[in-house]
Design a protein around this motif. Structure first.
Motif, PDB file in Angstrom:
ATOM      1  N   ALA A 194      -9.433   1.781  16.191  1.00  0.00           N
ATOM      2  CA  ALA A 194      -9.609   2.710  15.114  1.00  0.00           C
ATOM      3  C   ALA A 194      -9.262   2.307  13.593  1.00  0.00           C
ATOM      4  CB  ALA A 194      -8.284   3.471  15.650  1.00  0.00           C
ATOM      5  N   ARG A 195      -9.765   3.191  12.569  1.00  0.00           N
ATOM      6  CA  ARG A 195      -9.467   2.665  11.485  1.00  0.00           C
ATOM      7  C   ARG A 195      -7.805   2.764  11.130  1.00  0.00           C
ATOM      8  NH1 ARG A 195     -14.083   4.911   9.062  1.00  0.00           N
ATOM      9  NH2 ARG A 195     -13.883   6.797  10.286  1.00  0.00           N
ATOM     10  N   ILE A 196      -7.383   1.790  10.293  1.00  0.00           N
ATOM     11  CA  ILE A 196      -6.032   1.960   9.961  1.00  0.00           C
ATOM     12  C   ILE A 196      -6.019   1.481   8.479  1.00  0.00           C
ATOM     13  CG2 ILE A 196      -3.867   0.949  10.338  1.00  0.00           C
ATOM     14  CD1 ILE A 196      -4.208   0.453  13.152  1.00  0.00           C
ATOM     15  N   LEU A 197      -5.523   2.309   7.733  1.00  0.00           N
ATOM     16  CA  LEU A 197      -5.391   2.447   6.444  1.00  0.00           C
ATOM     17  C   LEU A 197      -4.206   1.858   5.887  1.00  0.00           C
ATOM     18  CD1 LEU A 197      -7.224   5.938   5.677  1.00  0.00           C
ATOM     19  CD2 LEU A 197      -8.094   3.854   6.375  1.00  0.00           C
ATOM     20  N   TYR A 198      -4.239   1.493   4.564  1.00  0.00           N
ATOM     21  CA  TYR A 198      -2.724   1.436   3.940  1.00  0.00           C
ATOM     22  C   TYR A 198      -2.553   2.340   2.758  1.00  0.00           C
ATOM     23  CZ  TYR A 198       0.388  -0.092   0.506  1.00  0.00           C
ATOM     24  OH  TYR A 198       1.768  -0.329  -0.159  1.00  0.00           O
ATOM     25  N   SER A 213       0.758   3.601  -3.696  1.00  0.00           N
ATOM     26  CA  SER A 213       0.563   3.151  -4.751  1.00  0.00           C
ATOM     27  C   SER A 213      -0.673   2.097  -4.754  1.00  0.00           C
ATOM     28  CB  SER A 213       1.706   2.253  -5.350  1.00  0.00           C
ATOM     29  OG  SER A 213       2.658   2.977  -5.203  1.00  0.00           O
ATOM     30  N   MET A 214      -1.716   2.588  -3.995  1.00  0.00           N
ATOM     31  CA  MET A 214      -3.037   1.864  -3.950  1.00  0.00           C
ATOM     32  C   MET A 214      -3.677   2.222  -5.353  1.00  0.00           C
ATOM     33  SD  MET A 214      -6.420   1.671  -1.577  1.00  0.00           S
ATOM     34  CE  MET A 214      -5.957   0.391  -0.221  1.00  0.00           C
ATOM     35  N   LYS A 215      -4.244   1.187  -6.136  1.00  0.00           N
ATOM     36  CA  LYS A 215      -4.680   1.487  -7.281  1.00  0.00           C
ATOM     37  C   LYS A 215      -5.900   0.698  -7.361  1.00  0.00           C
ATOM     38  CE  LYS A 215      -0.678   3.634  -8.828  1.00  0.00           C
ATOM     39  NZ  LYS A 215      -0.797   5.074  -8.644  1.00  0.00           N
ATOM     40  N   ALA A 216      -6.685   0.924  -8.511  1.00  0.00           N
ATOM     41  CA  ALA A 216      -7.865   0.156  -8.931  1.00  0.00           C
ATOM     42  C   ALA A 216      -7.624  -1.093  -8.635  1.00  0.00           C
ATOM     43  CB  ALA A 216      -8.518   0.725  -9.992  1.00  0.00           C
ATOM     44  N   ASP A 217      -6.439  -1.736  -9.337  1.00  0.00           N
ATOM     45  CA  ASP A 217      -6.214  -3.062  -9.629  1.00  0.00           C
ATOM     46  C   ASP A 217      -5.638  -3.887  -8.440  1.00  0.00           C
ATOM     47  OD1 ASP A 217      -3.549  -2.194  -9.643  1.00  0.00           O
ATOM     48  OD2 ASP A 217      -3.306  -2.752 -11.667  1.00  0.00           O
ATOM     49  N   ASN A 218      -5.266  -3.117  -7.331  1.00  0.00           N
ATOM     50  CA  ASN A 218      -4.774  -3.797  -5.966  1.00  0.00           C
ATOM     51  C   ASN A 218      -5.421  -3.560  -4.913  1.00  0.00           C
ATOM     52  OD1 ASN A 218      -3.893  -1.255  -5.247  1.00  0.00           O
ATOM     53  ND2 ASN A 218      -1.683  -1.689  -5.952  1.00  0.00           N
ATOM     54  N   ALA A 219      -6.573  -2.513  -4.816  1.00  0.00           N
ATOM     55  CA  ALA A 219      -6.947  -2.074  -3.695  1.00  0.00           C
ATOM     56  C   ALA A 219      -8.105  -3.394  -3.259  1.00  0.00           C
ATOM     57  CB  ALA A 219      -8.189  -0.979  -4.071  1.00  0.00           C
ATOM     58  N   ALA A 220      -8.694  -4.261  -4.083  1.00  0.00           N
ATOM     59  CA  ALA A 220      -9.611  -5.148  -3.398  1.00  0.00           C
ATOM     60  C   ALA A 220      -8.919  -6.106  -2.538  1.00  0.00           C
ATOM     61  CB  ALA A 220     -10.429  -5.798  -4.533  1.00  0.00           C
ATOM     62  N   ALA A 221      -7.646  -6.347  -3.317  1.00  0.00           N
ATOM     63  CA  ALA A 221      -6.677  -7.462  -2.471  1.00  0.00           C
ATOM     64  C   ALA A 221      -6.359  -6.800  -1.226  1.00  0.00           C
ATOM     65  CB  ALA A 221      -5.724  -7.830  -3.457  1.00  0.00           C
ATOM     66  N   LEU A 222      -6.080  -5.701  -1.348  1.00  0.00           N
ATOM     67  CA  LEU A 222      -5.186  -5.033   0.024  1.00  0.00           C
ATOM     68  C   LEU A 222      -6.496  -5.081   0.766  1.00  0.00           C
ATOM     69  CD1 LEU A 222      -3.237  -2.255  -1.505  1.00  0.00           C
ATOM     70  CD2 LEU A 222      -2.528  -3.747   0.413  1.00  0.00           C
ATOM     71  N   MET A 223      -7.780  -4.613   0.590  1.00  0.00           N
ATOM     72  CA  MET A 223      -8.803  -4.112   1.597  1.00  0.00           C
ATOM     73  C   MET A 223      -9.681  -5.677   1.876  1.00  0.00           C
ATOM     74  SD  MET A 223     -10.516  -0.766   0.669  1.00  0.00           S
ATOM     75  CE  MET A 223     -10.106  -0.756  -0.967  1.00  0.00           C
ATOM     76  N   ALA A 224      -8.937  -6.747   1.335  1.00  0.00           N
ATOM     77  CA  ALA A 224      -9.576  -8.016   1.752  1.00  0.00           C
ATOM     78  C   ALA A 224      -8.989  -8.597   2.829  1.00  0.00           C
ATOM     79  CB  ALA A 224      -9.231  -9.062   0.397  1.00  0.00           C
ATOM     80  N   GLN A 225      -7.829  -7.852   3.237  1.00  0.00           N
ATOM     81  CA  GLN A 225      -6.863  -8.271   4.554  1.00  0.00           C
ATOM     82  C   GLN A 225      -7.863  -8.066   5.710  1.00  0.00           C
ATOM     83  OE1 GLN A 225      -4.208  -9.997   4.839  1.00  0.00           O
ATOM     84  NE2 GLN A 225      -4.273 -10.363   2.580  1.00  0.00           N
ATOM     85  N   PRO A 226      -7.949  -8.690   6.765  1.00  0.00           N
ATOM     86  CA  PRO A 226      -8.562  -8.362   7.831  1.00  0.00           C
ATOM     87  C   PRO A 226      -8.088  -6.878   8.810  1.00  0.00           C
ATOM     88  CG  PRO A 226      -7.472 -10.164   8.400  1.00  0.00           C
ATOM     89  CD  PRO A 226      -7.237 -10.147   6.882  1.00  0.00           C
ATOM     90  N   GLN A 227      -6.902  -6.568   8.696  1.00  0.00           N
ATOM     91  CA  GLN A 227      -6.521  -5.373   9.723  1.00  0.00           C
ATOM     92  C   GLN A 227      -6.712  -4.064   8.737  1.00  0.00           C
ATOM     93  OE1 GLN A 227      -5.945  -5.703  12.395  1.00  0.00           O
ATOM     94  NE2 GLN A 227      -5.503  -7.731  12.842  1.00  0.00           N
ATOM     95  N   ILE A 228      -6.830  -4.154   7.290  1.00  0.00           N
ATOM     96  CA  ILE A 228      -6.886  -3.070   6.408  1.00  0.00           C
ATOM     97  C   ILE A 228      -8.232  -2.527   6.178  1.00  0.00           C
ATOM     98  CG2 ILE A 228      -5.985  -2.233   4.102  1.00  0.00           C
ATOM     99  CD1 ILE A 228      -3.768  -4.488   4.176  1.00  0.00           C
ATOM    100  N   ASP A 229      -8.397  -1.300   6.931  1.00  0.00           N
ATOM    101  CA  ASP A 229      -9.800  -0.625   6.757  1.00  0.00           C
ATOM    102  C   ASP A 229     -10.169   0.342   5.739  1.00  0.00           C
ATOM    103  OD1 ASP A 229     -10.236  -2.149   9.168  1.00  0.00           O
ATOM    104  OD2 ASP A 229      -9.394  -0.365  10.287  1.00  0.00           O
ATOM    105  N   GLY A 230      -9.090   0.340   4.735  1.00  0.00           N
ATOM    106  CA  GLY A 230      -9.236   1.271   3.784  1.00  0.00           C
ATOM    107  C   GLY A 230      -7.974   1.610   3.143  1.00  0.00           C
ATOM    108  N   GLY A 231      -8.029   2.995   2.576  1.00  0.00           N
ATOM    109  CA  GLY A 231      -6.656   3.491   1.749  1.00  0.00           C
ATOM    110  C   GLY A 231      -6.591   4.796   1.861  1.00  0.00           C
TER     111      GLY A 231
END
Ligand code: PGA
Length: 250
Positions: A199-203, A206-224
Motif C-alpha cells: 500500500a502507499r504510505i504517506l507522511y 508540516s510537509m512543505k516545498a523545502d522538506n518534501a524532497a528529503a522526506l520522499m527520498a526515504q524508501p518507505q515514504i510514498d508521498g504526502g
C-alpha cells in the motif's frame, strides 16, 4: 510499484469561488508523469471541483464521510453521495476528526469498509500526540491504529488503501518529523498489517516545498498528505514536483 501520491487536505478552507480559482491554477500546470495528485476540498466545493477537474489527471478526495449509504444522520455525507460527485479518495480518521468529533478506531474501521465497498480509496490517517512521542509510544500507538482500521480485511483489500502517518505534534506547527524518523515509523506501520507492504504510505505534518524532497527520498515514504501548503498552487505544485524523483525509481 507504489506510485507516489500527493494529497492536499484543504480542511475548512476555500469557498466555491476560491476552489475554482485554485483548481484552475493547478490544472494549468504540467504534472510530473507517474505522480498521482489528489485534492480534498470541503464538501460544499466538491461539485464545483468535479466540474473544474473534468479531463484533468488531478483526482478528487473528501475529508471524511459517514459509513452508511443513507439514513437519519443529520449533517452527514454518505459514500454514495461522494461517488456521485466523482470522489475517488476519502481521508478517514484524521487526527482533527478523532480529537474534535471523537472518531474512534472502530468508526474508522467501519468507514474504511464502506469506502472500499463503494470503490473509494481510503486514506487512513494515524499518528501520535506530543506526549506519546515524548514517552516513546509512537510505534505502539500507530500500529494499534492501523490494526484496528484494517481488522478482518483481506490483504488484497488492505493493499488498495493508503495510510498517512501524521504525527499530531507536526500538524500545522511548521515542525515536521525528521525524514529518517518518519521512515522508521512507516516501516513499522507496513509490517503491522498484512497487505500494507504493497500500500502507499504517506507522511503528513508540516510537509512543505523545502522538506518534501528529503522526506520522499526515504524508501518507505510514498508521498504526502499536505495541509496548509496545499492551499496555494505555488507551494502545492512545488511539493508535487518534489515527488518526481520518486516516480522515476524502479
Ligand atoms: P499541515 O496539515 O500540512 O498543515 O501540517 C497536514 C494535515 O493535517 O493533513
Amino acid at each position: 510499484m507504489r506510485h507516489p501520491l500527493i494529497a492536499g487536505n484543504w480542511k475548512m478552507h476555500k469557498t466555491v469561488a476560491e476552489t475554482r480559482a485554485l483548481l484552475r491554477e493547478l490544472r494549468a500546470a504540467t504534472l510530473p508523469a507517474g505522480v498521482q495528485v489528489v485534492v480534498a476540498p470541503p464538501f460544499t466545493s466538491l461539485s464545483a471541483a468535479h466540474e473544474e477537474l473534468h479531463g484533468s489527471p488531478i483526482e478528487l478526495g473528501a475529508q471524511t464521510m459517514h459509513q452508511a449509504d443513507h439514513g437519519p444522520f443529520t449533517g452527514e455525507i454518505s459514500p454514495v453521495m461522494l461517488r456521485e460527485l466523482g470522489v475517488q479518495y476519502v481521508i478517514l480518521g484524521h487526527s482533527e476528526r478523532r480529537a474534535y468529533w471523537n472518531e474512534s478506531d472502530d468508526d474508522v474501521a467501519w468507514k474504511v469498509r464502506a469506502a472500499l465497498k463503494h470503490g473509494i480509496t481510503p486514506i487512513v490517517a494515524v499518528g501520535e500526540t506530543a506526549t506519546e512521542h515524548e514517552r516513546n509510544e509512537t510505534i505502539g500507538k500507530v500500529t494499534l491504529q492501523v490494526r484496528a482500521a484494517f481488522a478482518g480485511l483481506a490483504a488484497a483489500d488492505v493493499a488498495k488503501c493508503v495510510v498517512a502517518y501524521e504525527p499530531i505534534w507536526a500538524i500545522g506547527t511548521g515542525r515536521n518529523d525528521e525524514p529518517e524518523s518518519a521512515n522508521g515509523v512507516i516501516a513499522e506501520i507496513r509490517a503491522a498489517v498484512e497487505g500494507l507492504q504493497d500500500a502507499r504510505i504517506l507522511y503528513g505534518g508540516s510537509m512543505k516545498a523545502d522538506n518534501a524532497a528529503a522526506l520522499m527520498a526515504q524508501p518507505q515514504i510514498d508521498g504526502g498528505l499536505v495541509g496548509s501548503a496545499s492551499l496555494s498552487a505555488k507551494s502545492f505544485l512545488a511539493i508535487v514536483e518534489a515527488a518526481r524523483a520518486r516516480a522515476r525509481q524502479p
